[in-house]
Write a protein that holds these residues in place. Sequence first.
Motif, short mmCIF file in Angstrom:
data_model
loop_
_atom_site.label_atom_id
_atom_site.label_comp_id
_atom_site.label_asym_id
_atom_site.label_seq_id
_atom_site.Cartn_x
_atom_site.Cartn_y
_atom_site.Cartn_z
N ALA A 95 0.86 -1.18 0.00
CA ALA A 95 0.00 0.00 0.00
C ALA A 95 0.90 1.23 0.00
O ALA A 95 1.32 1.70 1.05
N TYR A 96 1.20 1.73 -1.19
CA TYR A 96 2.11 2.86 -1.32
C TYR A 96 1.43 4.16 -0.92
O TYR A 96 0.25 4.38 -1.23
N ILE A 97 2.19 5.03 -0.27
CA ILE A 97 1.70 6.39 -0.03
C ILE A 97 2.25 7.34 -1.09
O ILE A 97 1.72 8.42 -1.30
N TYR A 98 3.31 6.91 -1.78
CA TYR A 98 3.89 7.66 -2.89
C TYR A 98 4.63 6.67 -3.77
O TYR A 98 5.36 5.82 -3.26
N LYS A 99 4.43 6.76 -5.09
CA LYS A 99 5.04 5.78 -5.97
C LYS A 99 5.44 6.44 -7.28
O LYS A 99 4.61 7.01 -7.98
#
Length: 150
Positions: A95-99
């Motif tokens: 679950a990325y918060i920034y990618k």
Amino acid sequence: MFKRDHYSSGYSNQNRFCGQHFKDRFEKFQQHFFEGEAGQRGEGQQFVPVNISENSEFYEVQVFAAGRKKEQFQVSINEGILTISCTENTNDAAAYIYKEHLGTAFEREFQLNEQVLTDNVHASFEDGVLTVILPKDLDKVKRPQEVIID
């Protein structure tokens, strides 16, 4: 760490380009460069960097694809065109918060010249770099020739 607003403040009265619209123009540039034509090719196709080198015996194509696995790649040659493709990474459950690294599928094509021996092509994958070796047909390689100056 670099801050985006750092260079735009206090500069608005000195230069029209770096005025109040600098931040907007910079944001558009970043979108175009990192997400637009320079960052992607086609719908959902990610642009990946490639280096091609040559020596006397072979050409070497290096595809930089960090985070990929060897099983995701397909290398083929058809009618003088080298095609390198990679399937999408579907096992990504984080679950990325920034990618920034999209990990989407891609395909690159390269026109081969008549010097390449397509029967002896070799590919390997190590440390996030796919390397394709294209040996030359030494009988078809034109040797450099020195021209005598009158």
